[in-house]
Design a protein around this motif. Structure first.
Motif, PDB file in Angstrom:
ATOM      1  N   SER A 189      69.542  15.785  39.420  1.00  0.00           N
ATOM      2  CA  SER A 189      70.868  16.375  39.205  1.00  0.00           C
ATOM      3  C   SER A 189      71.348  16.213  37.767  1.00  0.00           C
ATOM      4  CB  SER A 189      71.886  15.762  40.170  1.00  0.00           C
ATOM      5  OG  SER A 189      71.586  16.124  41.499  1.00  0.00           O
ATOM      6  N   ASP A 190      71.002  15.092  37.131  1.00  0.00           N
ATOM      7  CA  ASP A 190      71.339  14.917  35.712  1.00  0.00           C
ATOM      8  C   ASP A 190      70.676  16.019  34.880  1.00  0.00           C
ATOM      9  OD1 ASP A 190      72.512  12.616  36.627  1.00  0.00           O
ATOM     10  OD2 ASP A 190      71.270  11.235  35.473  1.00  0.00           O
ATOM     11  N   TYR A 191      69.436  16.309  35.228  1.00  0.00           N
ATOM     12  CA  TYR A 191      68.689  17.361  34.531  1.00  0.00           C
ATOM     13  C   TYR A 191      69.372  18.713  34.728  1.00  0.00           C
ATOM     14  CZ  TYR A 191      64.501  19.984  33.007  1.00  0.00           C
ATOM     15  OH  TYR A 191      63.617  20.818  32.368  1.00  0.00           O
ATOM     16  N   THR A 192      69.840  18.970  35.941  1.00  0.00           N
ATOM     17  CA  THR A 192      70.571  20.210  36.203  1.00  0.00           C
ATOM     18  C   THR A 192      71.763  20.336  35.259  1.00  0.00           C
ATOM     19  OG1 THR A 192      69.977  20.056  38.548  1.00  0.00           O
ATOM     20  CG2 THR A 192      71.760  21.562  37.981  1.00  0.00           C
ATOM     21  N   ALA A 193      72.505  19.243  35.095  1.00  0.00           N
ATOM     22  CA  ALA A 193      73.665  19.257  34.206  1.00  0.00           C
ATOM     23  C   ALA A 193      73.249  19.606  32.775  1.00  0.00           C
ATOM     24  CB  ALA A 193      74.362  17.896  34.237  1.00  0.00           C
ATOM     25  N   ALA A 194      72.116  19.042  32.334  1.00  0.00           N
ATOM     26  CA  ALA A 194      71.638  19.318  30.974  1.00  0.00           C
ATOM     27  C   ALA A 194      71.199  20.773  30.828  1.00  0.00           C
ATOM     28  CB  ALA A 194      70.487  18.375  30.628  1.00  0.00           C
ATOM     29  N   ILE A 195      70.570  21.325  31.865  1.00  0.00           N
ATOM     30  CA  ILE A 195      70.129  22.726  31.815  1.00  0.00           C
ATOM     31  C   ILE A 195      71.328  23.648  31.640  1.00  0.00           C
ATOM     32  CG2 ILE A 195      69.098  24.596  33.175  1.00  0.00           C
ATOM     33  CD1 ILE A 195      67.359  22.373  34.543  1.00  0.00           C
ATOM     34  N   LYS A 244      64.185  13.746  31.893  1.00  0.00           N
ATOM     35  CA  LYS A 244      64.160  15.117  31.371  1.00  0.00           C
ATOM     36  C   LYS A 244      65.528  15.603  30.898  1.00  0.00           C
ATOM     37  CE  LYS A 244      61.965  16.784  35.088  1.00  0.00           C
ATOM     38  NZ  LYS A 244      61.230  17.653  36.016  1.00  0.00           N
ATOM     39  N   THR A 245      66.557  14.776  31.101  1.00  0.00           N
ATOM     40  CA  THR A 245      67.926  15.216  30.809  1.00  0.00           C
ATOM     41  C   THR A 245      68.201  15.340  29.321  1.00  0.00           C
ATOM     42  OG1 THR A 245      68.735  14.195  32.846  1.00  0.00           O
ATOM     43  CG2 THR A 245      70.360  14.590  31.125  1.00  0.00           C
ATOM     44  N   LEU A 246      67.598  14.468  28.540  1.00  0.00           N
ATOM     45  CA  LEU A 246      68.046  14.307  27.156  1.00  0.00           C
ATOM     46  C   LEU A 246      67.521  15.350  26.181  1.00  0.00           C
ATOM     47  CD1 LEU A 246      67.655  10.503  27.422  1.00  0.00           C
ATOM     48  CD2 LEU A 246      69.817  11.619  26.853  1.00  0.00           C
ATOM     49  N   GLN A 247      66.290  15.842  26.389  1.00  0.00           N
ATOM     50  CA  GLN A 247      65.715  16.770  25.404  1.00  0.00           C
ATOM     51  C   GLN A 247      66.569  18.022  25.176  1.00  0.00           C
ATOM     52  OE1 GLN A 247      63.824  15.096  27.601  1.00  0.00           O
ATOM     53  NE2 GLN A 247      61.863  14.509  26.702  1.00  0.00           N
ATOM     54  N   PRO A 248      66.998  18.726  26.251  1.00  0.00           N
ATOM     55  CA  PRO A 248      67.815  19.916  25.983  1.00  0.00           C
ATOM     56  C   PRO A 248      69.145  19.598  25.315  1.00  0.00           C
ATOM     57  CG  PRO A 248      67.617  19.522  28.356  1.00  0.00           C
ATOM     58  CD  PRO A 248      66.671  18.595  27.679  1.00  0.00           C
ATOM     59  N   LEU A 249      69.724  18.436  25.620  1.00  0.00           N
ATOM     60  CA  LEU A 249      70.990  18.060  24.985  1.00  0.00           C
ATOM     61  C   LEU A 249      70.793  17.751  23.512  1.00  0.00           C
ATOM     62  CD1 LEU A 249      72.529  15.770  27.759  1.00  0.00           C
ATOM     63  CD2 LEU A 249      72.899  18.208  27.374  1.00  0.00           C
ATOM     64  N   GLN A 250      69.699  17.067  23.186  1.00  0.00           N
ATOM     65  CA  GLN A 250      69.426  16.732  21.791  1.00  0.00           C
ATOM     66  C   GLN A 250      69.213  17.976  20.947  1.00  0.00           C
ATOM     67  OE1 GLN A 250      65.694  14.814  20.972  1.00  0.00           O
ATOM     68  NE2 GLN A 250      66.491  13.713  19.198  1.00  0.00           N
ATOM     69  N   ALA A 271      67.972   6.686  23.675  1.00  0.00           N
ATOM     70  CA  ALA A 271      68.150   7.021  25.087  1.00  0.00           C
ATOM     71  C   ALA A 271      66.878   7.633  25.670  1.00  0.00           C
ATOM     72  CB  ALA A 271      69.326   7.975  25.259  1.00  0.00           C
ATOM     73  N   ILE A 272      66.187   8.461  24.872  1.00  0.00           N
ATOM     74  CA  ILE A 272      64.930   9.049  25.325  1.00  0.00           C
ATOM     75  C   ILE A 272      63.881   7.949  25.525  1.00  0.00           C
ATOM     76  CG2 ILE A 272      62.988  10.517  24.595  1.00  0.00           C
ATOM     77  CD1 ILE A 272      65.148  12.409  23.391  1.00  0.00           C
ATOM     78  N   GLU A 273      63.851   6.982  24.603  1.00  0.00           N
ATOM     79  CA  GLU A 273      62.935   5.847  24.761  1.00  0.00           C
ATOM     80  C   GLU A 273      63.238   5.079  26.051  1.00  0.00           C
ATOM     81  OE1 GLU A 273      60.354   4.880  23.122  1.00  0.00           O
ATOM     82  OE2 GLU A 273      60.444   5.708  21.106  1.00  0.00           O
ATOM     83  N   LEU A 274      64.512   4.781  26.283  1.00  0.00           N
ATOM     84  CA  LEU A 274      64.893   4.034  27.484  1.00  0.00           C
ATOM     85  C   LEU A 274      64.543   4.819  28.748  1.00  0.00           C
ATOM     86  CD1 LEU A 274      68.387   2.684  26.334  1.00  0.00           C
ATOM     87  CD2 LEU A 274      66.314   1.334  26.671  1.00  0.00           C
ATOM     88  N   ALA A 275      64.815   6.133  28.718  1.00  0.00           N
ATOM     89  CA  ALA A 275      64.505   6.977  29.880  1.00  0.00           C
ATOM     90  C   ALA A 275      62.999   7.042  30.112  1.00  0.00           C
ATOM     91  CB  ALA A 275      65.075   8.380  29.673  1.00  0.00           C
ATOM     92  N   PHE A 276      62.231   7.147  29.027  1.00  0.00           N
ATOM     93  CA  PHE A 276      60.775   7.205  29.143  1.00  0.00           C
ATOM     94  C   PHE A 276      60.239   5.974  29.871  1.00  0.00           C
ATOM     95  CE2 PHE A 276      56.643   5.861  27.405  1.00  0.00           C
ATOM     96  CZ  PHE A 276      55.859   6.947  27.776  1.00  0.00           C
ATOM     97  N   TYR A 277      60.815   4.827  29.555  1.00  0.00           N
ATOM     98  CA  TYR A 277      60.339   3.585  30.172  1.00  0.00           C
ATOM     99  C   TYR A 277      60.932   3.351  31.559  1.00  0.00           C
ATOM    100  CZ  TYR A 277      58.109   2.266  25.793  1.00  0.00           C
ATOM    101  OH  TYR A 277      57.298   2.236  24.688  1.00  0.00           O
ATOM    102  N   GLY A 278      61.850   4.246  31.980  1.00  0.00           N
ATOM    103  CA  GLY A 278      62.301   4.177  33.366  1.00  0.00           C
ATOM    104  C   GLY A 278      63.725   3.730  33.586  1.00  0.00           C
ATOM    105  N   ALA A 279      64.564   3.710  32.524  1.00  0.00           N
ATOM    106  CA  ALA A 279      65.967   3.353  32.732  1.00  0.00           C
ATOM    107  C   ALA A 279      66.579   4.322  33.742  1.00  0.00           C
ATOM    108  CB  ALA A 279      66.730   3.401  31.410  1.00  0.00           C
ATOM    109  N   TYR A 325      70.346   9.649  20.702  1.00  0.00           N
ATOM    110  CA  TYR A 325      69.447  10.431  21.550  1.00  0.00           C
ATOM    111  C   TYR A 325      68.058   9.809  21.571  1.00  0.00           C
ATOM    112  CZ  TYR A 325      72.822  14.336  21.382  1.00  0.00           C
ATOM    113  OH  TYR A 325      73.930  15.128  21.480  1.00  0.00           O
ATOM    114  N   ARG A 326      67.579   9.422  20.380  1.00  0.00           N
ATOM    115  CA  ARG A 326      66.220   8.882  20.279  1.00  0.00           C
ATOM    116  C   ARG A 326      66.064   7.637  21.144  1.00  0.00           C
ATOM    117  NH1 ARG A 326      64.304   4.681  17.731  1.00  0.00           N
ATOM    118  NH2 ARG A 326      62.117   4.547  17.126  1.00  0.00           N
TER     119      ARG A 326
END
Length: 418
Positions: A200-206, A261-267, A247-255, A244-245
């Protein structure tokens, strides 16, 4: 336009729905698109329905009734008039779900999964939209499947960005509160697809990307993004700002607070993401945007449980070379094993993987023909960003360390806690 996302915990009961109304009153709802997850633990309950369906269990009917009863109670708590149109709207959706269960011919588990679990979001958004109208807020209920188009990889669909952009850009009404579903899309045959658990977070980013939104706010039951999960670590601290950078690292490791997938389109469009509390909506929360990596600068702890530690070695003690590694990763990709850590030596290769689709045994049957395979189930992977000695000690105390890996900014530790 602003995009808000409310997860299952925020709409788990009638009090939660009323609270969403209060949050929107405080935050404003003009030019707002709200993305909503299924209510409470509905997705888990619908997974039980699917299991009973495939097991041909006599419990199928009662598991469906439990989901209906749960939502009906919320409706009765919210609407004084039990003749309100929302009751028939929700009943129609349940009837559609039961019709699918009675007439489906596909043996594909993932296909059936997406068709059934989607009713969680369809029903939650129907209830929320009708309640907002009931309280005097003009709303537009949108079926997200008409907007987000994907391929047919059920349970983990890839977005067709070109078609999705075209569908969203000019078809979302302004000056009104729009309410739609998280997690869902549809393929070229208009069958429902899902974007992966917590999608759902990804949906918001889309939507934010396609609408050039002012911001995205994820409303959660925590004050914002913490440097550690308070369930596992005492004295977890709020992070006010994350780049962003980082947050993407934290998300990659599983935060778990932000979907990977949420952060790339926002960045790409520098759209700020806010993580705020639906319990205390006036608190500032966490901002994910351009700027310093972390404020305050603290070690960040990420925990992934139920991992699988696999060690592969050559049967004839020959080196494990690039072609071997390529073959191994090809199999991991084929069997959808998510690799979270890699470590290799001359004659062995260790990986910590997540087997969320239950495919390891099939993969292992192939691997064992060429390699000696040792594995340990139910291990825990700790990742510490911006680690220090004290942070490492916090993780290692009273645990058996099976593997440790250190890079400039990140330490990963695999432990066996049984």
């Amino acid at each position: 336009m602003r995009v808000f996302k409310f997860g299952g915990a925020s709409v788990k009961d009638a009090a939660g729905i009323r609270n969403v109304y209060d949050v929107l009153q405080q935050a404003g709802y003009e030019d707002v698109l709200v993305i909503v997850s299924a209510m409470g633990k509905t997705t888990n309950a619908l997974e039980d329905v699917i299991k009973n369906y495939f097991d041909k269990s006599p419990e199928l009917s009662s598991s469906v009734q439990e989901v209906k009863k749960y939502h009906n109670q919320i409706l009765l708590d919210l609407f004084e008039d039990d003749k309100h149109e929302v009751f028939s709207a929700v009943n129609t959706q349940f009837a559609d779900m039961e019709y699918f269960l009675a007439h489906n011919k596909s043996p594909n588990y993932n296909f059936v999964y997406d068709q059934i679990v989607s009713y969680g979001e369809l029903i939650s958004t129907t209830i929320l939209s009708q309640f907002m109208s009931y309280k005097g807020i003009q709303t537009q209920w949108l079926d997200v499947r008409n907007y987000i188009k994907t391929d047919s990889t059920y349970r983990d669909a890839e977005v067709d960005w070109e078609l999705t952009q075209k569908n969203i850009a000019n078809n979302i009404p302004r000056k009104i509160l729009n309410i739609t579903q998280g997690f869902l899309g549809s393929d070229e045959n208009n069958f429902t697809t899902t974007l992966g658990r917590e999608g759902s977070d990804y949906t918001a980013a889309i939507f934010a990307y396609c609408l050039n939104a002012e911001s995205v706010t994820i409303w959660k039951d925590v004050p914002g993004v913490m440097n550690a999960d308070p369930r596992y670590f005492e004295n977890a601290s709020l992070l006010n700002q994350i780049s962003y950078r980082e947050a993407i690292e934290l998300a990659f490791y599983g935060a778990s607070v932000i979907h990977p997938k949420t952060l790339q389109p926002l960045q790409k469009k520098e759209i700020p993401l806010y993580v705020k509390s639906f319990i205390n909506p006036t608190l500032k929360g966490t901002s994910v945007s351009k700027g310093q990596d972390l404020e305050p600068y603290l070690p960040c702890f990420i925990v992934k449980r139920n991992q699988l530690l696999i060690s592969l070695s050559s049967i004839d003690f020959s080196f494990i070379m690039e072609e071997n590694i390529s073959e191994i990763f090809g199999l991991f990709h084929q069997f959808r094993l998510k690799v979270n850590l890699i470590q290799n030596s001359a004659i062995s290769f260790s990986v910590c993987v997540e087997d969320k689709f239950g495919n390891f045994n099939d993969c292992n049957a192939i691997l064992s023909k060429k390699f000696k395979v040792d594995f340990t189930e139910n291990v825990t992977l700790y990742t510490i960003r911006h680690f220090n000695e004290q942070a490492a000690q916090t993780v290692e105390d009273n645990k058996t360390v099976l593997l440790k890996q250190i890079s400039k900014e990140t330490m990963q530790i695999v432990t066996n806690e049984n």
